[in-house]
Design an enzyme around this catalytic site. Structure first.
Site, PDB file in Angstrom:
ATOM      1  N   LYS A 118     -26.415 -14.808  22.707  1.00 58.70           N
ATOM      2  CA  LYS A 118     -27.793 -14.712  22.206  1.00 58.70           C
ATOM      3  C   LYS A 118     -28.685 -13.979  23.205  1.00 58.70           C
ATOM      4  O   LYS A 118     -29.486 -13.110  22.839  1.00 58.70           O
ATOM      5  CB  LYS A 118     -28.361 -16.108  21.965  1.00 58.70           C
ATOM      6  CG  LYS A 118     -29.851 -16.123  21.603  1.00 58.70           C
ATOM      7  CD  LYS A 118     -30.420 -17.516  21.614  1.00 58.70           C
ATOM      8  CE  LYS A 118     -30.852 -17.924  22.994  1.00 58.70           C
ATOM      9  NZ  LYS A 118     -32.310 -18.042  23.173  1.00 58.70           N
ATOM     10  N   ASN A 119     -28.536 -14.311  24.480  1.00 61.20           N
ATOM     11  CA  ASN A 119     -29.412 -13.743  25.501  1.00 61.20           C
ATOM     12  C   ASN A 119     -29.099 -12.281  25.799  1.00 61.20           C
ATOM     13  O   ASN A 119     -29.886 -11.615  26.480  1.00 61.20           O
ATOM     14  CB  ASN A 119     -29.356 -14.578  26.781  1.00 61.20           C
ATOM     15  CG  ASN A 119     -30.014 -15.934  26.607  1.00 61.20           C
ATOM     16  OD1 ASN A 119     -30.838 -16.126  25.714  1.00 61.20           O
ATOM     17  ND2 ASN A 119     -29.641 -16.893  27.437  1.00 61.20           N
ATOM     18  N   ARG A 162     -39.501 -16.699  22.647  1.00 61.06           N
ATOM     19  CA  ARG A 162     -39.979 -16.059  23.865  1.00 61.06           C
ATOM     20  C   ARG A 162     -39.416 -14.648  24.031  1.00 61.06           C
ATOM     21  O   ARG A 162     -40.099 -13.749  24.513  1.00 61.06           O
ATOM     22  CB  ARG A 162     -39.618 -16.907  25.082  1.00 61.06           C
ATOM     23  CG  ARG A 162     -40.063 -16.247  26.380  1.00 61.06           C
ATOM     24  CD  ARG A 162     -39.948 -17.141  27.574  1.00 61.06           C
ATOM     25  NE  ARG A 162     -40.201 -16.416  28.797  1.00 61.06           N
ATOM     26  CZ  ARG A 162     -41.395 -16.083  29.253  1.00 61.06           C
ATOM     27  NH1 ARG A 162     -42.460 -16.418  28.567  1.00 61.06           N
ATOM     28  NH2 ARG A 162     -41.536 -15.414  30.376  1.00 61.06           N
ATOM     29  N   CYS A 214     -39.042 -22.266  23.657  1.00 59.55           N
ATOM     30  CA  CYS A 214     -38.819 -23.649  24.072  1.00 59.55           C
ATOM     31  C   CYS A 214     -39.928 -24.150  24.992  1.00 59.55           C
ATOM     32  O   CYS A 214     -40.499 -23.393  25.778  1.00 59.55           O
ATOM     33  CB  CYS A 214     -37.483 -23.769  24.817  1.00 59.55           C
ATOM     34  SG  CYS A 214     -36.046 -23.726  23.744  1.00 59.55           S
ATOM     35  N   ARG A 245     -43.877 -20.316  31.709  1.00 67.59           N
ATOM     36  CA  ARG A 245     -43.064 -19.125  31.934  1.00 67.59           C
ATOM     37  C   ARG A 245     -43.942 -17.892  31.740  1.00 67.59           C
ATOM     38  O   ARG A 245     -43.908 -17.244  30.697  1.00 67.59           O
ATOM     39  CB  ARG A 245     -41.860 -19.099  30.986  1.00 67.59           C
ATOM     40  CG  ARG A 245     -40.913 -20.268  31.206  1.00 67.59           C
ATOM     41  CD  ARG A 245     -39.612 -20.081  30.488  1.00 67.59           C
ATOM     42  NE  ARG A 245     -39.744 -20.206  29.051  1.00 67.59           N
ATOM     43  CZ  ARG A 245     -38.731 -20.057  28.198  1.00 67.59           C
ATOM     44  NH1 ARG A 245     -37.523 -19.776  28.634  1.00 67.59           N
ATOM     45  NH2 ARG A 245     -38.915 -20.177  26.893  1.00 67.59           N
ATOM     46  N   PRO A 246     -44.772 -17.576  32.744  1.00 66.58           N
ATOM     47  CA  PRO A 246     -45.712 -16.475  32.594  1.00 66.58           C
ATOM     48  C   PRO A 246     -44.998 -15.125  32.527  1.00 66.58           C
ATOM     49  O   PRO A 246     -43.854 -14.984  32.993  1.00 66.58           O
ATOM     50  CB  PRO A 246     -46.570 -16.575  33.862  1.00 66.58           C
ATOM     51  CG  PRO A 246     -45.689 -17.259  34.853  1.00 66.58           C
ATOM     52  CD  PRO A 246     -44.863 -18.229  34.059  1.00 66.58           C
ATOM     53  N   ILE A 247     -45.691 -14.132  31.961  1.00 69.64           N
ATOM     54  CA  ILE A 247     -45.119 -12.795  31.857  1.00 69.64           C
ATOM     55  C   ILE A 247     -45.848 -11.827  32.786  1.00 69.64           C
ATOM     56  O   ILE A 247     -45.866 -10.622  32.550  1.00 69.64           O
ATOM     57  CB  ILE A 247     -45.147 -12.280  30.404  1.00 69.64           C
ATOM     58  CG1 ILE A 247     -46.594 -12.171  29.885  1.00 69.64           C
ATOM     59  CG2 ILE A 247     -44.319 -13.171  29.490  1.00 69.64           C
ATOM     60  CD1 ILE A 247     -46.716 -11.376  28.599  1.00 69.64           C
ATOM     61  N   ASP A 248     -46.416 -12.359  33.865  1.00 74.63           N
ATOM     62  CA  ASP A 248     -47.183 -11.510  34.764  1.00 74.63           C
ATOM     63  C   ASP A 248     -46.320 -10.417  35.394  1.00 74.63           C
ATOM     64  O   ASP A 248     -46.795  -9.291  35.620  1.00 74.63           O
ATOM     65  CB  ASP A 248     -47.869 -12.352  35.849  1.00 74.63           C
ATOM     66  CG  ASP A 248     -46.911 -13.233  36.616  1.00 74.63           C
ATOM     67  OD1 ASP A 248     -46.012 -13.818  35.987  1.00 74.63           O
ATOM     68  OD2 ASP A 248     -47.049 -13.349  37.844  1.00 74.63           O
ATOM     69  N   LEU A 249     -45.050 -10.713  35.680  1.00 74.30           N
ATOM     70  CA  LEU A 249     -44.187  -9.696  36.276  1.00 74.30           C
ATOM     71  C   LEU A 249     -43.842  -8.600  35.272  1.00 74.30           C
ATOM     72  O   LEU A 249     -43.688  -7.435  35.650  1.00 74.30           O
ATOM     73  CB  LEU A 249     -42.916 -10.336  36.829  1.00 74.30           C
ATOM     74  CG  LEU A 249     -43.112 -11.202  38.082  1.00 74.30           C
ATOM     75  CD1 LEU A 249     -41.817 -11.926  38.442  1.00 74.30           C
ATOM     76  CD2 LEU A 249     -43.589 -10.363  39.262  1.00 74.30           C
ATOM     77  N   ASP A 304     -29.746 -22.871  32.378  1.00 76.36           N
ATOM     78  CA  ASP A 304     -29.394 -23.156  30.988  1.00 76.36           C
ATOM     79  C   ASP A 304     -28.208 -24.108  30.846  1.00 76.36           C
ATOM     80  O   ASP A 304     -27.865 -24.500  29.730  1.00 76.36           O
ATOM     81  CB  ASP A 304     -29.093 -21.859  30.231  1.00 76.36           C
ATOM     82  CG  ASP A 304     -30.355 -21.152  29.766  1.00 76.36           C
ATOM     83  OD1 ASP A 304     -31.449 -21.740  29.889  1.00 76.36           O
ATOM     84  OD2 ASP A 304     -30.255 -20.014  29.275  1.00 76.36           O
ATOM     85  N   ILE A 338     -35.512 -23.326  38.927  1.00 79.63           N
ATOM     86  CA  ILE A 338     -35.995 -22.206  38.123  1.00 79.63           C
ATOM     87  C   ILE A 338     -37.204 -22.618  37.285  1.00 79.63           C
ATOM     88  O   ILE A 338     -38.245 -21.966  37.302  1.00 79.63           O
ATOM     89  CB  ILE A 338     -34.871 -21.665  37.213  1.00 79.63           C
ATOM     90  CG1 ILE A 338     -33.635 -21.318  38.052  1.00 79.63           C
ATOM     91  CG2 ILE A 338     -35.361 -20.444  36.441  1.00 79.63           C
ATOM     92  CD1 ILE A 338     -33.854 -20.258  39.102  1.00 79.63           C
ATOM     93  N   ARG A 343     -31.262 -22.343  17.323  1.00 81.75           N
ATOM     94  CA  ARG A 343     -31.758 -21.120  17.954  1.00 81.75           C
ATOM     95  C   ARG A 343     -30.691 -20.467  18.818  1.00 81.75           C
ATOM     96  O   ARG A 343     -30.729 -19.242  19.024  1.00 81.75           O
ATOM     97  CB  ARG A 343     -32.983 -21.426  18.832  1.00 81.75           C
ATOM     98  CG  ARG A 343     -34.236 -21.836  18.062  1.00 81.75           C
ATOM     99  CD  ARG A 343     -35.404 -22.035  19.025  1.00 81.75           C
ATOM    100  NE  ARG A 343     -35.526 -20.874  19.886  1.00 81.75           N
ATOM    101  CZ  ARG A 343     -35.501 -20.918  21.225  1.00 81.75           C
ATOM    102  NH1 ARG A 343     -35.352 -22.078  21.849  1.00 81.75           N
ATOM    103  NH2 ARG A 343     -35.625 -19.822  21.926  1.00 81.75           N
TER     104      ARG A 343
END
Length: 421
Positions: free
Chosen positions: A22-23, A91, A115, A120-124, A306, A328, A398
């Site tokens: 999936k990933n 996400r 989830c 889990r910010p997306i700043d990067l 995970d 993490i 999912r």
């Protein structure tokens, strides 16, 4: 909402064919936005997250056909806006941001859902794309980007909890169609990132350093279509391996990606589990007692976050005290309270848990909170006395393709009860 009804006590014995990752599949599907030509992707698992991504591609203008694990997609982009109703459930939908900017010069993507496992910010993602030349603002919950001509540069994507996987994906995809050379320092090394890079190369991208923390990308004007087969899912394989260990079973995991599972297999061996690598997969069995263990999650090739919840489930019946440290996503312990409902003896201390193994768990109704927590509760139900009901199994749908059918085929007493509403 559907639920699983599980009667514990049966060992898992037989063969399970591991599905595609999936990933890997989600960012690879997003990467097809980089070309107007047809892409054919094989071994795509039939999951709700995959269906969501395909709906997003269709909304953006793609022609999509999905049948028997193969996706054919041709992206004639007619819309560069992905609204909240489309992306809120997943996400990984943020992965369309980089390709849209690179191909259209602009994008508007709602901040993603997924989830509930902590912040889990997306700043990067944003800072990396900005360094390539995109102008980005957050407006009313949307990431609004104007790309113009993207230009290569040096970008560091390492964050406080390790390298960003989806951020690496996003920047790498955008860099493939940028002008000049981009160097990504602190790139995520996960097999799924490597798989995306190999897919991009199959489309004509020029990427070196694949699989390392330093990616060098020479931008080109156009990418072409490609036919590609994604890797198998190391987390699904690891989950079934833990299932065999917990139930004193004997499972052959066909197509298990052994080379991507080193840290998990090493820890299983330490716990007294027998691991045999065979030509077409992996055999996992246990005859003696389960031993307590200690793990700390970290970026690949370390122990994967995970797999943390599944190992917590295993620790509940291991002999002695186990210690699990989550580095993490420090708050990723939603499953602990539900495992306690099954009788588990667990202490939660900030970003770590101490688990004192007991002889057996006791079945009870439990509530799934996220994808991997769902898997942990199912595994616990397989060894609990009496009956366990796992509610909200849409979470597990999912990321695990037909997990109830696969478990049933190897001896588990599990039944999906469909919601009447």
């Amino acid at each position: 909402m559907d639920k699983f009804v599980i009667k514990g006590g049966n060992p898992l014995i037989g063969k399970v064919t591991i599905s595609g990752s999936k990933n890997s599949a989600l960012p690879i599907l997003a990467a097809t936005l980089l070309t107007p030509e047809e892409c054919i992707i094989h071994r795509v698992p039939d999951l709700s997250d995959i269906r969501y991504m395909l709906e997003i591609l269709k909304f953006l203008g793609a022609q999509v056909h999905y049948e028997k694990g193969t996706v054919r997609v041709k992206n004639k982009i007619i819309n560069w806006i992905a609204p909240y109703d489309l992306v809120r459930k997943m996400r990984a939908s943020i992965c369309i941001l980089g390709p849209l900017i690179a191909r259209c010069g602009k994008a508007r993507v709602s901040l993603p859902g997924g989830c509930v496992i902590g912040d889990r910010p997306i700043d990067l993602h944003i800072s990396g794309l900005q360094k390539l030349g995109a102008n980005i603002d957050i407006i009313k919950g949307d990431v609004v980007a104007q790309g113009g001509q993207l230009r290569g540069t040096t970008i560091n994507l390492r964050g406080p909890y390790g390298s960003t996987v989806l951020g690496t994906d996003n920047v790498m995809m955008a860099a493939c169609r940028s002008e000049g050379t981009t160097i990504i320092e602190g790139a995520a090394c996960e097999p799924e990132v490597e798989d995306l890079a190999k897919f991009l190369v199959s489309m004509g991208a020029k990427i070196s350093g694949i699989g390392s923390q330093r990616l060098i990308i020479e931008g080109i004007k156009e990418l072409h279509g490609s036919e590609y087969t994604i890797i198998t899912d190391r987390i699904e394989a690891g989950t079934f391996a833990v299932g065999a260990a917990m139930t004193k079973g004997d499972l052959f995991l066909e197509q298990a990606p052994v080379n991507h599972m080193t840290s998990v297999l090493e820890k299983l061996r330490d716990c007294g589990v027998t691991i045999q690598v065979e030509e077409k997969g992996l055999r996992v069995s246990r005859s003696g007692p389960l031993k307590a263990f200690e793990i700390e999650t970290s970026s690949y090739p370390g122990f994967p976050t995970d797999m943390q919840a599944q190992f917590c489930a295993m620790a509940t019946i291991a002999c002695g005290k186990s210690k699990v440290v989550e580095n993490i996503f420090p708050n990723r312990f939603m499953h602990i309270s539900e495992l306690k409902r099954l009788g588990a003896n667990i202490e939660l201390l900030k970003n770590e848990v101490h688990i004192y193994g007991i002889e057996r768990l006791s079945g009870a109704p439990v509530m799934a909170s996220d994808l991997r927590a769902s898997a942990a509760l199912v595994l616990a139900g397989l060894v609990a006395d009496n009956t366990t009901e796992v509610h909200r199994v849409y979470h597990i749908d999912r990321g695990y393709e037909k997990i109830d059918e696969k478990l049933l085929a190897v001896g588990a007493m599990i039944k999906r009860v469909y919601s009447k509403t």
